[in-house]
Design a protein around this motif. Structure first.
Motif, PDB file in Angstrom:
ATOM      1  N   VAL A  88      53.036 -13.793 -11.043  1.00  0.00           N
ATOM      2  CA  VAL A  88      53.803 -14.326 -12.172  1.00  0.00           C
ATOM      3  C   VAL A  88      52.969 -14.360 -13.442  1.00  0.00           C
ATOM      4  N   ILE A  89      51.740 -14.870 -13.361  1.00  0.00           N
ATOM      5  CA  ILE A  89      50.971 -15.020 -14.606  1.00  0.00           C
ATOM      6  C   ILE A  89      50.563 -13.668 -15.190  1.00  0.00           C
ATOM      7  N   HIS A  90      50.507 -12.647 -14.344  1.00  0.00           N
ATOM      8  CA  HIS A  90      50.142 -11.312 -14.839  1.00  0.00           C
ATOM      9  C   HIS A  90      51.361 -10.413 -15.052  1.00  0.00           C
ATOM     10  N   LEU A  91      52.552 -10.954 -14.876  1.00  0.00           N
ATOM     11  CA  LEU A  91      53.762 -10.168 -15.058  1.00  0.00           C
ATOM     12  C   LEU A  91      53.872  -9.703 -16.508  1.00  0.00           C
ATOM     13  N   GLU A  92      54.072  -8.415 -16.691  1.00  0.00           N
ATOM     14  CA  GLU A  92      54.141  -7.848 -18.042  1.00  0.00           C
ATOM     15  C   GLU A  92      55.554  -7.912 -18.624  1.00  0.00           C
ATOM     16  N   PHE A 138      49.739 -24.136 -10.200  1.00  0.00           N
ATOM     17  CA  PHE A 138      50.339 -23.140 -11.099  1.00  0.00           C
ATOM     18  C   PHE A 138      49.929 -23.366 -12.553  1.00  0.00           C
ATOM     19  N   GLY A 139      48.729 -23.929 -12.766  1.00  0.00           N
ATOM     20  CA  GLY A 139      48.237 -24.117 -14.130  1.00  0.00           C
ATOM     21  C   GLY A 139      48.859 -25.288 -14.858  1.00  0.00           C
ATOM     22  N   ALA A 140      49.588 -26.162 -14.145  1.00  0.00           N
ATOM     23  CA  ALA A 140      50.294 -27.269 -14.802  1.00  0.00           C
ATOM     24  C   ALA A 140      49.336 -28.244 -15.473  1.00  0.00           C
ATOM     25  N   SER A 141      48.142 -28.418 -14.900  1.00  0.00           N
ATOM     26  CA  SER A 141      47.195 -29.368 -15.499  1.00  0.00           C
ATOM     27  C   SER A 141      46.673 -28.886 -16.839  1.00  0.00           C
ATOM     28  N   LEU A 142      46.763 -27.600 -17.105  1.00  0.00           N
ATOM     29  CA  LEU A 142      46.388 -27.033 -18.409  1.00  0.00           C
ATOM     30  C   LEU A 142      47.599 -26.941 -19.344  1.00  0.00           C
ATOM     31  N   LEU A 143      48.682 -26.381 -18.847  1.00  0.00           N
ATOM     32  CA  LEU A 143      49.803 -26.025 -19.710  1.00  0.00           C
ATOM     33  C   LEU A 143      50.661 -27.225 -20.104  1.00  0.00           C
ATOM     34  N   LEU A 210      51.363 -12.906 -26.776  1.00  0.00           N
ATOM     35  CA  LEU A 210      51.707 -14.311 -26.588  1.00  0.00           C
ATOM     36  C   LEU A 210      50.865 -14.958 -25.496  1.00  0.00           C
ATOM     37  N   LYS A 211      50.571 -14.186 -24.440  1.00  0.00           N
ATOM     38  CA  LYS A 211      49.867 -14.743 -23.281  1.00  0.00           C
ATOM     39  C   LYS A 211      48.347 -14.666 -23.407  1.00  0.00           C
ATOM     40  N   GLN A 212      47.860 -13.701 -24.182  1.00  0.00           N
ATOM     41  CA  GLN A 212      46.422 -13.409 -24.192  1.00  0.00           C
ATOM     42  C   GLN A 212      45.530 -14.594 -24.557  1.00  0.00           C
ATOM     43  N   PRO A 213      45.879 -15.407 -25.557  1.00  0.00           N
ATOM     44  CA  PRO A 213      44.943 -16.468 -25.951  1.00  0.00           C
ATOM     45  C   PRO A 213      44.611 -17.472 -24.845  1.00  0.00           C
ATOM     46  N   VAL A 214      45.525 -17.676 -23.909  1.00  0.00           N
ATOM     47  CA  VAL A 214      45.312 -18.700 -22.893  1.00  0.00           C
ATOM     48  C   VAL A 214      45.006 -18.103 -21.517  1.00  0.00           C
ATOM     49  N   LYS A 216      42.522 -16.346 -19.963  1.00  0.00           N
ATOM     50  CA  LYS A 216      41.249 -16.610 -19.267  1.00  0.00           C
ATOM     51  C   LYS A 216      41.185 -18.069 -18.812  1.00  0.00           C
ATOM     52  N   GLU A 217      41.579 -18.969 -19.686  1.00  0.00           N
ATOM     53  CA  GLU A 217      41.580 -20.390 -19.347  1.00  0.00           C
ATOM     54  C   GLU A 217      42.573 -20.675 -18.221  1.00  0.00           C
ATOM     55  N   LEU A 218      43.720 -20.003 -18.252  1.00  0.00           N
ATOM     56  CA  LEU A 218      44.721 -20.198 -17.212  1.00  0.00           C
ATOM     57  C   LEU A 218      44.208 -19.710 -15.863  1.00  0.00           C
ATOM     58  N   GLU A 219      43.564 -18.550 -15.841  1.00  0.00           N
ATOM     59  CA  GLU A 219      43.015 -18.029 -14.588  1.00  0.00           C
ATOM     60  C   GLU A 219      41.970 -18.982 -14.007  1.00  0.00           C
ATOM     61  N   ASP A 220      41.108 -19.519 -14.868  1.00  0.00           N
ATOM     62  CA  ASP A 220      40.086 -20.464 -14.408  1.00  0.00           C
ATOM     63  C   ASP A 220      40.722 -21.754 -13.876  1.00  0.00           C
ATOM     64  N   THR A 221      41.732 -22.234 -14.586  1.00  0.00           N
ATOM     65  CA  THR A 221      42.419 -23.454 -14.159  1.00  0.00           C
ATOM     66  C   THR A 221      43.127 -23.233 -12.831  1.00  0.00           C
ATOM     67  N   LEU A 222      43.786 -22.093 -12.703  1.00  0.00           N
ATOM     68  CA  LEU A 222      44.505 -21.777 -11.476  1.00  0.00           C
ATOM     69  C   LEU A 222      43.547 -21.759 -10.284  1.00  0.00           C
ATOM     70  N   ARG A 223      42.384 -21.179 -10.473  1.00  0.00           N
ATOM     71  CA  ARG A 223      41.401 -21.127  -9.388  1.00  0.00           C
ATOM     72  C   ARG A 223      40.957 -22.541  -9.002  1.00  0.00           C
ATOM     73  N   ARG A 224      40.649 -23.375 -10.004  1.00  0.00           N
ATOM     74  CA  ARG A 224      40.197 -24.747  -9.708  1.00  0.00           C
ATOM     75  C   ARG A 224      41.301 -25.543  -9.022  1.00  0.00           C
ATOM     76  N   GLU A 225      42.524 -25.437  -9.542  1.00  0.00           N
ATOM     77  CA  GLU A 225      43.637 -26.169  -8.942  1.00  0.00           C
ATOM     78  C   GLU A 225      43.858 -25.741  -7.494  1.00  0.00           C
ATOM     79  N   ASN A 226      43.847 -24.440  -7.255  1.00  0.00           N
ATOM     80  CA  ASN A 226      44.174 -23.947  -5.921  1.00  0.00           C
ATOM     81  C   ASN A 226      43.105 -24.306  -4.894  1.00  0.00           C
ATOM     82  N   LEU A 227      41.840 -24.248  -5.298  1.00  0.00           N
ATOM     83  CA  LEU A 227      40.770 -24.666  -4.379  1.00  0.00           C
ATOM     84  C   LEU A 227      40.880 -26.154  -4.075  1.00  0.00           C
TER      85      LEU A 227
END
Length: 250
Positions: A88-92, A138-143, A210-214, A216-227
């Motif tokens: 989903v997060i990489h969906l173009e 799903f990045g909710a803690s960031l978004l 629209l997605k690019q600015p966030v 890298k931060e979203l990917e990092d957050t997703l990894r932390r949340e999922n672990l």
């Protein structure tokens, strides 16, 4: 046996429908896998230019299938639910959600990644992660704090407060509220069809911007949340809460 994910295409609009009404469209590992596969294939298919995700006219999704979740919990970052998140997060291509009725847990956090969200007035959005001994996903803690501010995000994530469709639109979690499921699905189809008349490459590039600015931060957050989510699932708190919930709904 009817498929639990319906995939239909009209012109260049692909509609993915959760089709498990007897379980309120609760998501199993096999459904996560199928959804991820369909989204990845759609992104590569030149005949698909917009995607709608819905649960039909009555219920979007009640969240995870708790029985399946407890028997086969995610144990690594490639687990089915986490794989769907990555798809989903990489969906173009543009993703539109038609949310009718309940959208619990990942049913709400998924909406943070959709380009448009159409919702019924009687919808119920809720993220009861803390109630279940878990953490956001799903990045909710960031978004959510970025979208709503800390205090409003805390009400939804710490207290687990619910929102109806009108409240979701007022907060910016959805774009438009409709009176019923039929109107909601029709509005989503109309929204998708509007995109078909637009220059496609310009559309895709604009979504990337629209997605690019966030990202890298979203990917990092997703990894932390999922672990942390995997860790929380193994906690006494989560096991107790999830089993108690399962007993109530059985």
């Amino acid at each position: 046996m009817n498929p639990v994910i319906l995939s239909t295409q009209s012109d260049a609009v692909l509609t993915l429908t959760l089709n498990r009404p007897d379980k309120l469209n609760a998501l199993s590992n096999s459904m996560y896998t199928r959804l991820a596969d369909l989204l990845l294939a759609a992104d590569e298919d030149p005949d698909v230019r917009a995607i709608i995700i819905t649960g039909g006219e009555q219920c979007f999704t009640s969240g995870n299938d708790l029985q399946d979740f407890l028997q086969h919990p995610p144990t690594h970052l490639g687990s089915p639910a986490f794989r769907l998140m990555q798809a989903v997060i990489h969906l173009e291509k543009p993703l539109i959600a038609a949310v009718c009725g309940a959208a619990i847990g990942i049913g709400t956090t998924l909406l943070l990644h959709c380009d448009q969200v159409l919702i019924t007035r009687n919808a119920k959005l809720r993220m009861p992660f803390v109630h279940l001994g878990l953490c956001p996903e799903f990045g909710a803690s960031l978004l959510l704090p970025r979208l709503l501010g800390h205090a409003r995000a805390a009400r939804l994530l710490l207290w687990g407060d619910a929102l109806d469709g009108t409240q979701a639109v007022a907060l910016g979690l959805a774009n438009e509220v409709l009176d019923d499921g039929e109107q909601c699905l029709a509005a989503a189809q109309h929204m998708a069809e509007r995109l078909l008349a637009l220059p496609n490459e310009a559309l895709l590039q604009t979504k990337r911007l629209l997605k690019q600015p966030v990202m890298k931060e979203l990917e990092d957050t997703l990894r932390r949340e999922n672990l942390l989510f995997i860790e929380r699932l193994n906690s006494h708190e989560a096991k107790t809460a999830l089993n108690a919930m399962l007993q109530r709904i059985q």
